[in-house]
Design a protein around this motif. Structure first.
Motif, PDB file in Angstrom:
ATOM      1  N   LEU A  94      37.249  18.009  -6.588  1.00 44.61           N
ATOM      2  CA  LEU A  94      37.676  18.379  -7.941  1.00 44.61           C
ATOM      3  C   LEU A  94      36.482  18.707  -8.832  1.00 44.61           C
ATOM      4  O   LEU A  94      36.643  19.250  -9.929  1.00 44.61           O
ATOM      5  N   ARG A  95      35.307  18.366  -8.358  1.00 43.23           N
ATOM      6  CA  ARG A  95      34.131  18.441  -9.228  1.00 43.23           C
ATOM      7  C   ARG A  95      33.527  19.839  -9.280  1.00 43.23           C
ATOM      8  O   ARG A  95      33.154  20.409  -8.249  1.00 43.23           O
ATOM      9  N   ARG A  96      33.447  20.379 -10.500  1.00 44.44           N
ATOM     10  CA  ARG A  96      32.756  21.671 -10.668  1.00 44.44           C
ATOM     11  C   ARG A  96      31.275  21.482 -10.402  1.00 44.44           C
ATOM     12  O   ARG A  96      30.702  20.466 -10.767  1.00 44.44           O
ATOM     13  N   GLY A  97      30.689  22.478  -9.772  1.00 45.92           N
ATOM     14  CA  GLY A  97      29.251  22.397  -9.499  1.00 45.92           C
ATOM     15  C   GLY A  97      28.949  21.761  -8.155  1.00 45.92           C
ATOM     16  O   GLY A  97      27.777  21.595  -7.786  1.00 45.92           O
ATOM     17  N   LEU A  98      30.013  21.426  -7.400  1.00 52.33           N
ATOM     18  CA  LEU A  98      29.794  20.755  -6.113  1.00 52.33           C
ATOM     19  C   LEU A  98      28.970  21.604  -5.145  1.00 52.33           C
ATOM     20  O   LEU A  98      28.043  21.110  -4.503  1.00 52.33           O
ATOM     21  N   LEU A  99      29.303  22.894  -5.045  1.00 56.14           N
ATOM     22  CA  LEU A  99      28.594  23.735  -4.072  1.00 56.14           C
ATOM     23  C   LEU A  99      27.108  23.850  -4.435  1.00 56.14           C
ATOM     24  O   LEU A  99      26.242  23.755  -3.567  1.00 56.14           O
ATOM     25  N   ASP A 100      26.829  24.016  -5.729  1.00 57.05           N
ATOM     26  CA  ASP A 100      25.424  24.080  -6.151  1.00 57.05           C
ATOM     27  C   ASP A 100      24.719  22.762  -5.835  1.00 57.05           C
ATOM     28  O   ASP A 100      23.554  22.747  -5.450  1.00 57.05           O
ATOM     29  N   MET A 101      25.444  21.681  -6.019  1.00 62.56           N
ATOM     30  CA  MET A 101      24.843  20.371  -5.746  1.00 62.56           C
ATOM     31  C   MET A 101      24.477  20.247  -4.269  1.00 62.56           C
ATOM     32  O   MET A 101      23.380  19.801  -3.919  1.00 62.56           O
ATOM     33  N   VAL A 102      25.404  20.648  -3.400  1.00 59.81           N
ATOM     34  CA  VAL A 102      25.138  20.562  -1.955  1.00 59.81           C
ATOM     35  C   VAL A 102      23.956  21.471  -1.603  1.00 59.81           C
ATOM     36  O   VAL A 102      23.062  21.083  -0.840  1.00 59.81           O
TER      37      VAL A 102
END
Ligand code: SAM
Length: 354
Positions: A94-102
């Motif tokens: 559900l978290r926005r920004g997850l892909l950038d974080m990974v």
């Protein structure tokens, strides 16, 4: 299979995880356990209301931080020897920004100059479309929580209609994307989903996933845990072995929490994680960071430690690292589930990050 009675329960401190040579600076607790595994909750929100986890009436209770704050904290931990990071929640997809974080996590290197092992635990509801992007971003592997293998029982557990179909599509998508061999975690509750044990074994064989049964722990919002609700490892092994003979597999590592089995024809893999009947606290290599930036040294901690507060107050990296070392030194020896002195932890599973 070796009869279960011949397998001695472990003493909590018979085998603290070995330290690799030259790693004197690694994060270590007061009992000599080396901490290598960080679980980070990146949101307190969840789109499921699983009956054994949540009341169904309460939503998120804790804030979430900017992704950059988690990244700074994770970098500190990695500098202290953490080599495995698991993103969780709430529901992390559900978290926005997850892909950038990974993507950012994938650039980090461990103390041994290796890529970080980046894992994620999800309910799988949003996974079908996200599996390939997560793989491309650098996610190493994924665990999907799924507590039934039929549509009706599953919807009764999650309280979300047609959730089974969504999660099954998510699991298949993750398998196609090459996110390791997907692990499917199931918490069994007596009288609720324990009629599915054999179907889960068949599911592992059909889908090529590792099914892991986890004993139910007293971490739920509405305090419904009873010892008799738990399907214990011994009972489960007897049940599975009667369905089709089990063959035990060697552990993957010294800190492995699951006992691993396949069947007599080598098809399918079952893991059993038994924190209630066979605690593995003596091997614990974990630490947790909550969505609001608190460090927890044990699922059953009575309090947490405000790392984000210190960071916001201007703490330097050196000061924050010293704070983490100080906290970890006091990590709890073990949990006390089922004992007279057991005290409920200060947070429930969904608000810690499993
Ligand atoms: N939403 C994600 C998911 O469903 O995997 C991550 C968070 S969820 C809290 C993480 C895991 O904790 C799930 O596999 C869930 O089944 C497990 N869990 C929740 N309450 C539990 C309990 N009381 N005992 C054992 N496992 C529990």
């Amino acid at each position: 299979m070796a009869p279960l009675s011949t397998i001695a329960p472990e003493s909590p401190f018979d085998a603290a995880v070995a330290v690799s040579p030259g790693a004197e600076e690694r994060l270590r607790d007061g009992l000599g356990r080396v901490i290598t595994d960080l679980r980070v909750s990146i949101t307190d929100r969840c789109n499921y209301k699983c009956v054994y986890c949540r009341t169904g009436n309460e939503g998120a209770q804790f804030t979430e931080l900017p992704i950059e704050s988690y990244l700074r904290m994770i970098r500190l931990f990695v500098g202290l020897g953490i080599d495995k990071v698991r993103l969780t929640g709430g529901e992390p997809l559900l978290r926005r920004g997850l892909l950038d974080m990974v993507r950012e996590l994938a650039t980090l290197r461990t103390a041994e100059d290796r890529p970080l092992d980046i894992a994620l635990t999800t309910n799988g509801h949003l996974l079908e479309d996200l599996a390939q992007p997560l793989k491309d971003a650098g996610l190493s592997r994924i665990t999907v929580s799924m507590d039934a293998v039929d549509s009706e029982t599953f919807a009764a557990i999650t309280r979300v209609p047609r959730s089974y179909e969504r999660v099954l599509a998510g699991i298949r998508s993750a398998q196609r994307a090459g996110l390791g061999t997907v692990k499917v975690n199931c918490v069994l509750l007596r009288g609720f989903n324990d009629h599915q044990i054999e179907q889960f074994a068949q599911f592992s064989r059909n889908e090529g996933v590792i099914v892991r049964f986890i004993e139910f722990m007293p971490l739920e919002e509405d305090r419904s845990w009873r010892p008799e609700t738990v399907i214990r490892m011994d009972e489960l092994v007897v049940r599975l072995d009667a369905w089709r003979p089990l063959v035990e597999l060697p552990p993957n590592s010294a800190s492995e929490t699951a006992r691993r089995f396949t069947f007599d024809d080598g098809l399918g893999e079952i893991g059993i994680i038994a924190p209630v009947s066979r605690p593995f606290c003596g091997h614990c290599s974990r630490i947790r960071l909550t969505s609001d930036g608190k460090v927890r040294t044990c699922l059953f901690s009575q309090s947490d430690h405000d790392l984000n507060g210190r960071m916001v107050a201007g703490g330097t990296d050196a000061a924050l690292r010293a704070y983490i070392r100080h906290i970890v030194m006091r990590k709890e020896a073990r949990h006390h589930i089922g004992e007279a002195d057991f005290e409920k932890p200060s947070r429930n599973m969904v608000h810690i990050g499993g």
